[in-house]
Design an enzyme around this catalytic site. Structure first.
Site, PDB file in Angstrom:
ATOM      1  CB  THR A 112      -0.911  -0.023   1.245  1.00  0.00           C
ATOM      2  OG1 THR A 112      -1.694  -1.211   1.181  1.00  0.00           O
ATOM      3  CG2 THR A 112      -1.823   1.195   1.301  1.00  0.00           C
ATOM      4  CB  ILE A 113       3.246   2.697   2.422  1.00  0.00           C
ATOM      5  CG1 ILE A 113       2.135   2.820   3.494  1.00  0.00           C
ATOM      6  CG2 ILE A 113       4.216   3.883   2.485  1.00  0.00           C
ATOM      7  CD1 ILE A 113       1.212   3.996   3.367  1.00  0.00           C
TER       8      ILE A 113
ATOM      9  N   GLY B  39       4.811   1.897  11.256  1.00  0.00           N
ATOM     10  CA  GLY B  39       4.477   0.676  11.992  1.00  0.00           C
ATOM     11  C   GLY B  39       5.634   0.111  12.785  1.00  0.00           C
TER      12      GLY B  39
ATOM     13  CB  CYS C 247      -1.729   7.523   8.384  1.00  0.00           C
ATOM     14  SG  CYS C 247      -2.257   6.085   9.334  1.00  0.00           S
TER      15      CYS C 247
ATOM     16  NE  ARG D 193      -6.656   1.719   7.661  1.00  0.00           N
ATOM     17  CZ  ARG D 193      -5.683   1.341   8.495  1.00  0.00           C
ATOM     18  NH1 ARG D 193      -5.945   1.046   9.755  1.00  0.00           N
ATOM     19  NH2 ARG D 193      -4.430   1.268   8.073  1.00  0.00           N
TER      20      ARG D 193
ATOM     21  CG  HIS E 184      -7.325   7.050  10.257  1.00  0.00           C
ATOM     22  ND1 HIS E 184      -7.528   5.761  10.657  1.00  0.00           N
ATOM     23  CD2 HIS E 184      -6.064   7.079   9.731  1.00  0.00           C
ATOM     24  CE1 HIS E 184      -6.436   5.039  10.396  1.00  0.00           C
ATOM     25  NE2 HIS E 184      -5.545   5.813   9.816  1.00  0.00           N
TER      26      HIS E 184
ATOM     27  CD  GLN F 196      -6.901   4.421   5.424  1.00  0.00           C
ATOM     28  OE1 GLN F 196      -7.514   5.447   5.695  1.00  0.00           O
ATOM     29  NE2 GLN F 196      -7.460   3.434   4.729  1.00  0.00           N
TER      30      GLN F 196
HETATM   31  P1  NAD Z   1       1.404  -3.747   3.052  1.00  0.00           P
HETATM   32  O1  NAD Z   1       1.178  -5.056   3.707  1.00  0.00           O
HETATM   33  O2  NAD Z   1       0.348  -3.178   2.166  1.00  0.00           O
HETATM   34  O3  NAD Z   1       2.742  -3.800   2.204  1.00  0.00           O
HETATM   35  C1  NAD Z   1       3.927  -4.350   2.690  1.00  0.00           C
HETATM   36  C2  NAD Z   1       4.728  -4.945   1.529  1.00  0.00           C
HETATM   37  O4  NAD Z   1       5.955  -5.455   2.061  1.00  0.00           O
HETATM   38  C3  NAD Z   1       4.009  -6.136   0.858  1.00  0.00           C
HETATM   39  O5  NAD Z   1       4.023  -5.958  -0.544  1.00  0.00           O
HETATM   40  C4  NAD Z   1       4.831  -7.358   1.290  1.00  0.00           C
HETATM   41  O6  NAD Z   1       4.822  -8.386   0.326  1.00  0.00           O
HETATM   42  C5  NAD Z   1       6.210  -6.733   1.455  1.00  0.00           C
HETATM   43  N1  NAD Z   1       7.118  -7.467   2.346  1.00  0.00           N
HETATM   44  C6  NAD Z   1       6.851  -8.104   3.499  1.00  0.00           C
HETATM   45  N2  NAD Z   1       7.982  -8.587   4.041  1.00  0.00           N
HETATM   46  C7  NAD Z   1       8.991  -8.260   3.190  1.00  0.00           C
HETATM   47  C8  NAD Z   1      10.397  -8.476   3.196  1.00  0.00           C
HETATM   48  N3  NAD Z   1      10.985  -9.127   4.184  1.00  0.00           N
HETATM   49  N4  NAD Z   1      11.136  -7.997   2.158  1.00  0.00           N
HETATM   50  C9  NAD Z   1      10.546  -7.325   1.147  1.00  0.00           C
HETATM   51  N5  NAD Z   1       9.220  -7.078   1.102  1.00  0.00           N
HETATM   52  C10 NAD Z   1       8.452  -7.533   2.105  1.00  0.00           C
HETATM   53  O7  NAD Z   1       1.769  -2.735   4.241  1.00  0.00           O
HETATM   54  P2  NAD Z   1       1.493  -1.172   4.272  1.00  0.00           P
HETATM   55  O8  NAD Z   1       0.084  -0.928   4.701  1.00  0.00           O
HETATM   56  O9  NAD Z   1       1.985  -0.546   3.016  1.00  0.00           O
HETATM   57  O10 NAD Z   1       2.405  -0.718   5.498  1.00  0.00           O
HETATM   58  C11 NAD Z   1       3.792  -0.582   5.357  1.00  0.00           C
HETATM   59  C12 NAD Z   1       4.312   0.290   6.497  1.00  0.00           C
HETATM   60  O11 NAD Z   1       3.707   1.581   6.380  1.00  0.00           O
HETATM   61  C13 NAD Z   1       3.969  -0.203   7.906  1.00  0.00           C
HETATM   62  O12 NAD Z   1       4.990   0.194   8.794  1.00  0.00           O
HETATM   63  C14 NAD Z   1       2.700   0.549   8.229  1.00  0.00           C
HETATM   64  O13 NAD Z   1       2.462   0.684   9.600  1.00  0.00           O
HETATM   65  C15 NAD Z   1       3.007   1.895   7.592  1.00  0.00           C
HETATM   66  N6  NAD Z   1       1.826   2.696   7.248  1.00  0.00           N
HETATM   67  C16 NAD Z   1       0.734   2.093   6.701  1.00  0.00           C
HETATM   68  C17 NAD Z   1      -0.398   2.869   6.429  1.00  0.00           C
HETATM   69  C18 NAD Z   1      -1.636   2.261   5.860  1.00  0.00           C
HETATM   70  O14 NAD Z   1      -2.701   2.785   6.084  1.00  0.00           O
HETATM   71  N7  NAD Z   1      -1.586   1.189   5.133  1.00  0.00           N
HETATM   72  C19 NAD Z   1      -0.375   4.248   6.676  1.00  0.00           C
HETATM   73  C20 NAD Z   1       0.793   4.839   7.170  1.00  0.00           C
HETATM   74  C21 NAD Z   1       1.896   4.048   7.470  1.00  0.00           C
END
Ligand code: NAD
Length: 344
Positions: free
Chosen positions: A13-14, A116, A146, A173, A224, A303
């Site tokens: 996602t990010i 995270g 976020c 959310r 949110h 978010q």
């Molecule tokens: P996500 O699960 O959507 O994406 C994570 C990606 O990392 C996936 O594509 C997964 O396959 C990959 N991955 C997992 N382990 C791995 C590894 N060892 N090596 C390489 N790739 C790997 O997660 P997200 O929601 O994008 O969140 C990522 C970070 O951003 C977290 O710290 C989260 O807390 C933070 N964040 C998320 C949001 C949100 O709303 N989604 C908002 C702000 C911050």
């Protein structure tokens, strides 16, 4: 040659959003995107789309064949990507970034972590407005979450009124739209701990702030909503608060007819925004109220996209590409088409 940035977790996602945002800047380049394979379809369409646009993909050594099955020819291993990069953005799920850190230490590569991770992962907790300068040249920086990013922006907008105290209720959310395994589906779940971690995270960016937050999760995936009560040193009017919000970039004051998160998302769809992203905080003017030195305000936070501009500024600061915070914010906002109004 602009510095080359490598995304670890770049199909998430990010990660995919930061990848696209980097590609829109003219002072940094994407080296490639590394990810593990979660499912064939996941590698298929997110990975294939990036690959078709010319982005190099990197895989784990034992997952190369799975990428090939998805008709993506990996350029190399994730480790090779880390070693070639000028900076890594780790956008893996919370906790994985910390596990990856020894690889970054070994490669001696500067790295951004996401919200995270635990606070100990980095020496600097980053928000563009509050501590752009602190991240300059640092090896490990965390772009805060976020919710924390939104709180930092709002407090920054009200800074000149003297923010003495913030009390916030964060309505979060349950999960992102694609997270079918998250909830609640039919419950409201309060965080049974006060303050929620968000207040502590804000204080890592704004050390002297008196802030307490409580958080609860609700069955929605769109955005949110925060509802704040602030004590201000100055007596101000509602109009002055709204004016400050209008004058602060990355915050938009909504019009009367866009009064909830569903309508904000519909606006973003109508605007043709990719994935209906809204990296700006959306403030509702009808929620702004002043009683004596107390102010009330509520706003919505997308978010999935709010931290994207902060990641771009953090790259500029860490790599010392741009000395001046305001110039970085402006470059980022122009490249990402950040708006200051919902209307045309
Ligand atoms: P996500 O699960 O959507 O994406 C994570 C990606 O990392 C996936 O594509 C997964 O396959 C990959 N991955 C997992 N382990 C791995 C590894 N060892 N090596 C390489 N790739 C790997 O997660 P997200 O929601 O994008 O969140 C990522 C970070 O951003 C977290 O710290 C989260 O807390 C933070 N964040 C998320 C949001 C949100 O709303 N989604 C908002 C702000 C911050």
């Amino acid at each position: 040659m602009p510095p080359k940035i490598f995304l670890v977790g770049g199909l998430g996602t990010i990660g995919k959003r930061v990848t696209e945002a980097i590609r829109k800047q003219n002072d940094m380049d994407i080296l490639g995107v590394g990810d593990i394979k979660r499912s064939r379809s996941f590698v298929n369409y997110t990975g294939q789309q990036l690959a078709s646009e010319g982005v190099d993909l990197y895989a784990l050594p034992d997952k190369m064949d799975l990428f090939r099955e998805a008709e993506i020819d990996p350029t190399g291993t994730i480790q090779e990507g880390i070693e070639k990069a000028d900076l890594v953005v780790d956008a893996t799920p919370g906790g994985i970034g910390e596990k990856n850190k020894p690889k970054y230490e070994k490669a001696g590569v500067k790295t951004l972590f996401q919200g995270g991770e635990s606070a100990s992962v980095a020496e600097v907790a980053f928000n563009s407005f509050w501590n752009y300068d602190d991240a300059k040249g640092a090896q490990f920086v965390q772009v805060v979450s976020c919710n924390t990013t939104a709180l930092c922006r709002i407090v920054y907008a009200l800074k000149e009124f003297g923010v003495k105290r913030v009390r916030g209720v964060l309505v979060r959310r349950g999960g992102d739209p694609r997270q079918v395994n998250r909830g609640p589906i039919n419950a409201i779940i309060p965080k049974h701990h006060i303050p929620s971690h968000h207040a502590e995270d804000v204080k890592r960016c704004i050390p002297d702030l008196n802030i307490t937050t409580v958080a609860l999760k609700v069955p929605t995936t769109l955005m949110h909503v925060h509802s704040l009560n602030l004590s201000l040193e100055e007596r101000v009017t509602e109009g002055e608060i709204i004016e400050q919000m209008e004058d602060t970039t990355r915050i938009i004051v909504a019009t009367e007819d866009i009064g909830n998160t569903a309508q904000i998302v519909e606006w973003a769809r109508d605007m043709g925004r990719k994935r209906y992203d809204v990296p700006e905080v959306i403030v509702w003017p009808g929620t702004v109220k002043v009683e004596g030195n107390e102010a009330f305000i509520s706003y919505a936070v997308h978010q999935e996209s709010i931290v994207v501009p902060e990641n771009i500024d953090a790259i500029r600061s860490v790599l010392e590409i741009e000395e001046d915070r305001d110039k970085s914010i402006k470059k980022t906002d122009n490249a990402l088409n950040i708006r200051d109004k919902l209307t045309f």
